[in-house]
Enzyme design. Structure first.
Site, PDB file in Angstrom:
ATOM      1  N   THR A  43       4.229   4.693  -3.505  1.00  0.00           N
ATOM      2  CA  THR A  43       5.210   3.963  -4.317  1.00  0.00           C
ATOM      3  C   THR A  43       4.568   2.704  -4.889  1.00  0.00           C
ATOM      4  OG1 THR A  43       6.827   4.749  -2.702  1.00  0.00           O
ATOM      5  CG2 THR A  43       7.617   3.199  -4.359  1.00  0.00           C
ATOM      6  N   THR A  64       0.848  -1.203   0.000  1.00  0.00           N
ATOM      7  CA  THR A  64       0.000   0.000   0.000  1.00  0.00           C
ATOM      8  C   THR A  64       0.880   1.249   0.000  1.00  0.00           C
ATOM      9  OG1 THR A  64      -1.707  -1.158   1.243  1.00  0.00           O
ATOM     10  CG2 THR A  64      -1.774   1.232   1.352  1.00  0.00           C
ATOM     11  N   LYS A  72      14.486   7.070   2.030  1.00  0.00           N
ATOM     12  CA  LYS A  72      13.958   6.148   3.059  1.00  0.00           C
ATOM     13  C   LYS A  72      15.055   5.304   3.717  1.00  0.00           C
ATOM     14  CE  LYS A  72       9.629   7.155   1.875  1.00  0.00           C
ATOM     15  NZ  LYS A  72       8.688   6.225   1.354  1.00  0.00           N
ATOM     16  N   GLU A  81      -0.539  -5.478   5.749  1.00  0.00           N
ATOM     17  CA  GLU A  81       0.767  -5.587   5.070  1.00  0.00           C
ATOM     18  C   GLU A  81       1.601  -6.694   5.711  1.00  0.00           C
ATOM     19  OE1 GLU A  81       1.231  -0.946   3.608  1.00  0.00           O
ATOM     20  OE2 GLU A  81       2.150  -1.544   5.478  1.00  0.00           O
TER      21      GLU A  81
HETATM   22  C1  5RP Z   1       1.481   1.992   4.192  1.00  0.00           C
HETATM   23  C2  5RP Z   1       2.952   1.800   4.181  1.00  0.00           C
HETATM   24  C3  5RP Z   1       3.708   2.382   3.028  1.00  0.00           C
HETATM   25  O1  5RP Z   1       4.396   1.360   2.393  1.00  0.00           O
HETATM   26  C4  5RP Z   1       4.653   3.424   3.526  1.00  0.00           C
HETATM   27  O2  5RP Z   1       3.926   4.376   4.288  1.00  0.00           O
HETATM   28  C5  5RP Z   1       5.376   4.125   2.376  1.00  0.00           C
HETATM   29  O3  5RP Z   1       4.460   4.855   1.646  1.00  0.00           O
HETATM   30  P1  5RP Z   1       4.859   5.710   0.365  1.00  0.00           P
HETATM   31  O4  5RP Z   1       5.247   4.754  -0.695  1.00  0.00           O
HETATM   32  O5  5RP Z   1       3.602   6.479   0.064  1.00  0.00           O
HETATM   33  O6  5RP Z   1       5.997   6.616   0.764  1.00  0.00           O
HETATM   34  O7  5RP Z   1       3.537   1.203   5.041  1.00  0.00           O
HETATM   35  O8  5RP Z   1       0.899   1.526   5.386  1.00  0.00           O
END
Ligand code: 5RP
Length: 224
Positions: free
Chosen positions: A32, A29, A122, A104
């Site tokens: 990305t 989710t 990240k 997840e």
């Molecule tokens: C959602 C998540 C996402 O993988 C995490 O927040 C990264 O999100 P993004 O790709 O929008 O930076 O853990 O619960």
């Protein structure tokens, strides 16, 4: 210099190389992962479908004509593709910025390989700068706030407008700042057994085996 959005597109597309034709793929989710889902549409006819970690990803997958299967209706998945809020050099992650951490972790646990897709911002030395999301049962919120305070953490209830945000599972999220997580496995194990915690957003037991990191000089592959 590529924008963060372009870096996300880059790793979303690169993740297609890990999708096994003829099989199901586990789908995470976030923004990305949305890039990955959009890219996955090009493989729609080559895969059986997906197991999704959120209502949002399910909607996006279905809109692109990708079949979504219930986790209980299928066995082990070869690969799970998901983003992260932080990832360290062991493949340990903080996740749950999109409030989907519980599902997840379930889909990740059902998968042989976790491929993390993220832009280079990240990657961290030590987890904890990003507030750790924790899905909790509402009646335990104030006791858990106090329990995190004993560990030096400041826990706040994630809000949506004037009310606590509710997850796809109907529970609440605490975001815990001020932590420096030097032993991610021990932290995950401990917090997970506190009464009222549904899931802690540290993924060390369900760590990534691969991270595709979007950098301005291309996609860097980290194997853990
Ligand atoms: C959602 C998540 C996402 O993988 C995490 O927040 C990264 O999100 P993004 O790709 O929008 O930076 O853990 O619960």
């Amino acid at each position: 210099m590529l924008t963060q959005d372009e870096l996300k597109t880059q790793v979303g597309q690169a993740a297609l190389a890990y999708v096994v034709p003829g099989e199901l793929v586990g789908v995470g989710t976030g923004s990305t992962v949305n890039k990955f889902i959009d890219a996955l549409a090009s493989m729609r006819t080559q895969i059986k479908g997906a197991v999704s970690s959120s209502e949002a990803s399910t909607q996006r997958l279905k809109a692109l004509g990708i079949a979504v299967f219930d986790a209980n209706a299928v066995g082990e998945l070869s690969v799970y593709i998901d983003g992260a809020d932080e990832v360290d050099h062991h493949g340990h992650m903080i996740k749950g910025g999109g409030a989907a951490l519980t599902r997840e972790k379930i889909v990740a646990a059902q998968s042989c390989r976790f491929v993390c897709i993220a832009d280079e911002s990240k990657l961290v030395q030590t987890l904890g700068k990003f507030p750790v999301p924790v899905e909790v049962i509402p009646m335990a919120v104030q006791r858990l706030v106090r329990q995190f305070a004993l560990q030096g953490g400041i826990a706040t209830v994630r809000m949506k407008g004037d009310a606590p945000l509710l997850t796809d599972n109907g529970q609440q999220i605490l975001d815990v700042s001020g932590l420096q997580i030097t032993d991610a496995l021990a932290f995950e194990t401990e917090v997970n057994q506190w009464p009222g915690v549904v899931t802690v957003g540290v993924f060390a037991h369900q760590r990534a085996q691969v991270c595709l990191l979007g950098t301005s000089s291309g996609v860097k592959t980290l194997n853990f």
